[in-house]
Design an enzyme around this catalytic site. Structure first.
Site, PDB file in Angstrom:
ATOM      1  N   GLU A  90       8.296 -33.166  -6.513  1.00 49.52           N
ATOM      2  CA  GLU A  90       8.248 -32.281  -5.363  1.00 49.52           C
ATOM      3  C   GLU A  90       9.404 -31.291  -5.409  1.00 49.52           C
ATOM      4  O   GLU A  90      10.472 -31.605  -5.927  1.00 49.52           O
ATOM      5  CB  GLU A  90       8.365 -33.104  -4.070  1.00 49.52           C
ATOM      6  N   CYS A 103      15.037 -26.459  -3.326  1.00 50.64           N
ATOM      7  CA  CYS A 103      15.521 -27.775  -3.729  1.00 50.64           C
ATOM      8  C   CYS A 103      14.567 -28.311  -4.794  1.00 50.64           C
ATOM      9  O   CYS A 103      13.368 -28.439  -4.537  1.00 50.64           O
ATOM     10  CB  CYS A 103      15.527 -28.659  -2.488  1.00 50.64           C
ATOM     11  N   CYS A 110      13.505 -42.140  -9.489  1.00 48.63           N
ATOM     12  CA  CYS A 110      14.951 -42.152  -9.702  1.00 48.63           C
ATOM     13  C   CYS A 110      15.393 -43.579  -9.978  1.00 48.63           C
ATOM     14  O   CYS A 110      14.867 -44.519  -9.380  1.00 48.63           O
ATOM     15  CB  CYS A 110      15.678 -41.617  -8.464  1.00 48.63           C
ATOM     16  N   CYS A 114      19.797 -46.048  -4.693  1.00 51.61           N
ATOM     17  CA  CYS A 114      20.494 -45.904  -3.407  1.00 51.61           C
ATOM     18  C   CYS A 114      19.606 -46.493  -2.302  1.00 51.61           C
ATOM     19  O   CYS A 114      18.418 -46.189  -2.217  1.00 51.61           O
ATOM     20  CB  CYS A 114      20.811 -44.438  -3.119  1.00 51.61           C
ATOM     21  N   CYS A 117      17.485 -44.263   0.334  1.00 52.07           N
ATOM     22  CA  CYS A 117      16.706 -43.134  -0.175  1.00 52.07           C
ATOM     23  C   CYS A 117      15.298 -43.573  -0.565  1.00 52.07           C
ATOM     24  O   CYS A 117      15.112 -44.551  -1.298  1.00 52.07           O
ATOM     25  CB  CYS A 117      17.413 -42.548  -1.402  1.00 52.07           C
ATOM     26  N   GLY A 159      15.364 -37.553  -8.138  1.00 53.01           N
ATOM     27  CA  GLY A 159      16.038 -37.852  -9.401  1.00 53.01           C
ATOM     28  C   GLY A 159      17.528 -37.615  -9.390  1.00 53.01           C
ATOM     29  O   GLY A 159      18.073 -36.995  -8.481  1.00 53.01           O
ATOM     30  N   GLU A 160      18.173 -38.135 -10.430  1.00 54.87           N
ATOM     31  CA  GLU A 160      19.602 -37.962 -10.614  1.00 54.87           C
ATOM     32  C   GLU A 160      19.786 -36.976 -11.772  1.00 54.87           C
ATOM     33  O   GLU A 160      19.573 -37.329 -12.933  1.00 54.87           O
ATOM     34  CB  GLU A 160      20.264 -39.324 -10.925  1.00 54.87           C
ATOM     35  N   SER A 191      23.710 -31.840  -7.635  1.00 54.98           N
ATOM     36  CA  SER A 191      24.197 -32.953  -6.817  1.00 54.98           C
ATOM     37  C   SER A 191      24.063 -34.252  -7.603  1.00 54.98           C
ATOM     38  O   SER A 191      23.051 -34.499  -8.249  1.00 54.98           O
ATOM     39  CB  SER A 191      23.367 -33.025  -5.529  1.00 54.98           C
ATOM     40  N   SER A 213      27.393 -37.167  -3.913  1.00 51.45           N
ATOM     41  CA  SER A 213      26.933 -37.976  -2.785  1.00 51.45           C
ATOM     42  C   SER A 213      27.874 -39.165  -2.649  1.00 51.45           C
ATOM     43  O   SER A 213      27.936 -40.017  -3.529  1.00 51.45           O
ATOM     44  CB  SER A 213      25.493 -38.428  -3.032  1.00 51.45           C
ATOM     45  N   LEU A 214      28.584 -39.217  -1.531  1.00 54.86           N
ATOM     46  CA  LEU A 214      29.636 -40.232  -1.380  1.00 54.86           C
ATOM     47  C   LEU A 214      29.170 -41.371  -0.465  1.00 54.86           C
ATOM     48  O   LEU A 214      29.042 -42.507  -0.899  1.00 54.86           O
ATOM     49  CB  LEU A 214      30.902 -39.557  -0.849  1.00 54.86           C
ATOM     50  N   ASN A 289      17.552 -39.432   7.402  1.00 59.57           N
ATOM     51  CA  ASN A 289      16.129 -39.167   7.599  1.00 59.57           C
ATOM     52  C   ASN A 289      15.357 -40.449   7.338  1.00 59.57           C
ATOM     53  O   ASN A 289      15.366 -40.964   6.227  1.00 59.57           O
ATOM     54  CB  ASN A 289      15.660 -38.066   6.644  1.00 59.57           C
ATOM     55  N   CYS A 332      15.926 -34.542   3.170  1.00 59.04           N
ATOM     56  CA  CYS A 332      16.734 -35.303   2.200  1.00 59.04           C
ATOM     57  C   CYS A 332      16.323 -36.762   2.206  1.00 59.04           C
ATOM     58  O   CYS A 332      16.225 -37.388   3.256  1.00 59.04           O
ATOM     59  CB  CYS A 332      18.211 -35.277   2.567  1.00 59.04           C
TER      60      CYS A 332
HETATM   61  N1  SAH Z   1      20.626 -38.056  -7.093  1.00 67.98           N
HETATM   62  C1  SAH Z   1      21.373 -36.911  -6.630  1.00 67.98           C
HETATM   63  C2  SAH Z   1      20.465 -35.777  -6.206  1.00 67.98           C
HETATM   64  C3  SAH Z   1      19.656 -36.050  -4.944  1.00 67.98           C
HETATM   65  S1  SAH Z   1      20.436 -35.238  -3.641  1.00 67.98           S
HETATM   66  C4  SAH Z   1      22.300 -37.330  -5.501  1.00 67.98           C
HETATM   67  O1  SAH Z   1      22.105 -38.413  -4.952  1.00 67.98           O
HETATM   68  O2  SAH Z   1      23.231 -36.592  -5.183  1.00 67.98           O
HETATM   69  C5  SAH Z   1      19.742 -36.012  -2.261  1.00 67.98           C
HETATM   70  C6  SAH Z   1      20.742 -36.169  -1.154  1.00 67.98           C
HETATM   71  O3  SAH Z   1      20.094 -36.742  -0.023  1.00 67.98           O
HETATM   72  C7  SAH Z   1      21.875 -37.098  -1.531  1.00 67.98           C
HETATM   73  O4  SAH Z   1      23.077 -36.609  -1.049  1.00 67.98           O
HETATM   74  C8  SAH Z   1      21.510 -38.382  -0.819  1.00 67.98           C
HETATM   75  O5  SAH Z   1      22.655 -39.142  -0.500  1.00 67.98           O
HETATM   76  C9  SAH Z   1      20.815 -37.865   0.415  1.00 67.98           C
HETATM   77  N2  SAH Z   1      19.869 -38.819   0.978  1.00 67.98           N
HETATM   78  C10 SAH Z   1      19.180 -39.776   0.332  1.00 67.98           C
HETATM   79  N3  SAH Z   1      18.398 -40.460   1.188  1.00 67.98           N
HETATM   80  C11 SAH Z   1      18.580 -39.903   2.400  1.00 67.98           C
HETATM   81  C12 SAH Z   1      18.023 -40.152   3.694  1.00 67.98           C
HETATM   82  N4  SAH Z   1      17.101 -41.092   3.884  1.00 67.98           N
HETATM   83  N5  SAH Z   1      18.453 -39.384   4.720  1.00 67.98           N
HETATM   84  C13 SAH Z   1      19.355 -38.408   4.518  1.00 67.98           C
HETATM   85  N6  SAH Z   1      19.892 -38.115   3.331  1.00 67.98           N
HETATM   86  C14 SAH Z   1      19.521 -38.865   2.285  1.00 67.98           C
END
Ligand code: SAH
Length: 357
Positions: A90, A103, A110, A114, A117, A159-160, A191, A213-214, A289, A332
């Site tokens: 997507e 985006c 992925c 996490c 996600c 994906g990463e 990211s 992403s921290l 989200n 996200c």
């Molecule tokens: N894998 C990479 C690229 C994806 S970016 C990364 O993690 O950075 C997607 C962003 O959305 C990341 O910052 C992740 O932490 C955030 N994210 C993932 N799940 C989410 C959710 N359910 N609600 C809000 N943000 C989310």
């Protein structure tokens, strides 16, 4: 598999040399394909006929056709693609005048796991090729209204990106090249969950922006949310960020998903400020989200504002991300519906969600 026919700069240059043509032909071919969007090799009118025929036999032109384009109430648009092997990905177009951000995905599914996600639930299906990554941008351009132009590209879809490093860097080359889409690297952001060695390499080899992403301020807390923290714990991750040669006037973005009672205390805010001390950074707080079976609750808006306030007091630049496209599951962490079903999710409910688009 089509992959071997992909028109990447690497392959085209090698092919041109192997067929005894001068090197400038490679740039001409790439420019026809990506900048001028030629409909066929036959249409590349300033190439010798024999060259056009030989190219048509060995390559396919770039391009992806979305199977569905879902339109959200806030004008966010989600493009679903089904690739040759049925893997689904997507891309999301997010208008935020004067910006128009696209985006894009770097992998189908992925493998980073996490917990918050939806994409993680799919597992890693496969890496995307460079042309599949760029193809999302070409397809999004085809969706634009006449007055629209993509201003920013973020690798924040499925994906990463740094786990698919070579393809992502080749895609960046096509996106930024004069013969390609000619998008400035300053308007592209990659990211990552924090794959430390690849982050260093990316900063050395490209001039795109970096986002990390921290989402946690202690190793214990972060490891429960992002298993990658076992491999690259906070000290190593932030030590690397501190050492990266980030150009003047640029900052590393730190994304932080706000989860009620998990990582949203004022102690977390204070720790976060301390962790980022000495790094040219900005923090982007992301309201969680939800998706079916997520098992987390988002922090209430007032908690997010208080958290932001505390960061600002500590001298940390912090913003709150406005959630976009939630009604079409384009926000996200919600990108997954077009992919393989999550283990706990029967196919029927997935189809229902898709048809609701
Ligand atoms: N894998 C990479 C690229 C994806 S970016 C990364 O993690 O950075 C997607 C962003 O959305 C990341 O910052 C992740 O932490 C955030 N994210 C993932 N799940 C989410 C959710 N359910 N609600 C809000 N943000 C989310």
């Amino acid at each position: 598999m089509l992959v071997s026919h992909e028109l990447t700069p690497k392959r085209v240059h090698a092919w041109v040399a192997a067929h005894g043509y001068p090197a400038y032909r490679a740039t001409q071919i790439l420019s026809w394909a990506y900048r001028r969007r030629a409909a066929s090799f036959a249409a590349m009118s300033d190439l010798p006929h024999a060259l056009r025929d030989a190219l048509a036999a060995d390559f396919t032109l770039p391009g992806l056709t979305p199977t569905v384009v879902a339109h959200a109430r806030d004008d966010t648009r989600k493009l679903l693609f089904r690739l040759d092997d049925q893997a689904a990905i997507e891309a999301v177009l997010i208008p935020d005048p004067p910006r128009l951000t696209l985006c894009i995905s770097s992998q189908a599914g992925c493998g980073m796991g996490c917990r918050f996600c939806a994409t993680a639930r799919l597992g890693l299906l496969r890496n995307l090729t460079p042309v599949e990554i760029v193809g999302q941008v070409l397809a999004a351009q085809d969706q634009l209204r006449p007055d629209e132009r993509i201003s920013n590209i973020v690798f924040m879809g499925m994906g990463e990106p740094l786990a698919n490093y070579d393809a992502v860097v080749q895609a960046i080359e096509i996106l930024t090249a004069d013969w390609g889409l000619a998008i400035s690297a300053r308007r592209i952001t990659v990211s990552t969950v924090g794959l430390v060695p690849a982050m260093e390499k990316l900063v050395r080899e490209t001039s795109v922006n970096l986002a990390v992403s921290l989402s946690g301020t202690t190793d214990g807390e972060r490891v429960r949310l992002m298993p990658i923290n076992r491999r690259y714990p906070l000290e190593q991750l932030l030590g690397m960020c501190r050492a990266l040669p980030i150009p003047q006037r640029r900052r590393i973005t730190f994304e932080y998903v706000m989860l009620a009672g998990v990582n949203d205390s004022l102690d977390d805010a204070v720790r976060l400020a301390r962790l980022l001390h000495g790094i040219r950074s900005k923090v982007n707080l992301i309201p969680f989200n939800p998706f079916p079976g997520a098992g987390f609750v988002g922090s209430p808006p007032e908690t997010i504002v208080r958290f932001q306030q505390r960061l600002l007091e500590a001298g940390i630049n912090a913003t709150i991300r406005r959630s976009r496209g939630r009604d079409i599951q384009a926000a996200c962490g919600q990108l997954a519906l077009a992919g393989a079903p999550a283990a706990h999710e029967p196919a029927a409910s997935r189809d229902l969600q898709l048809s609701q688009l």
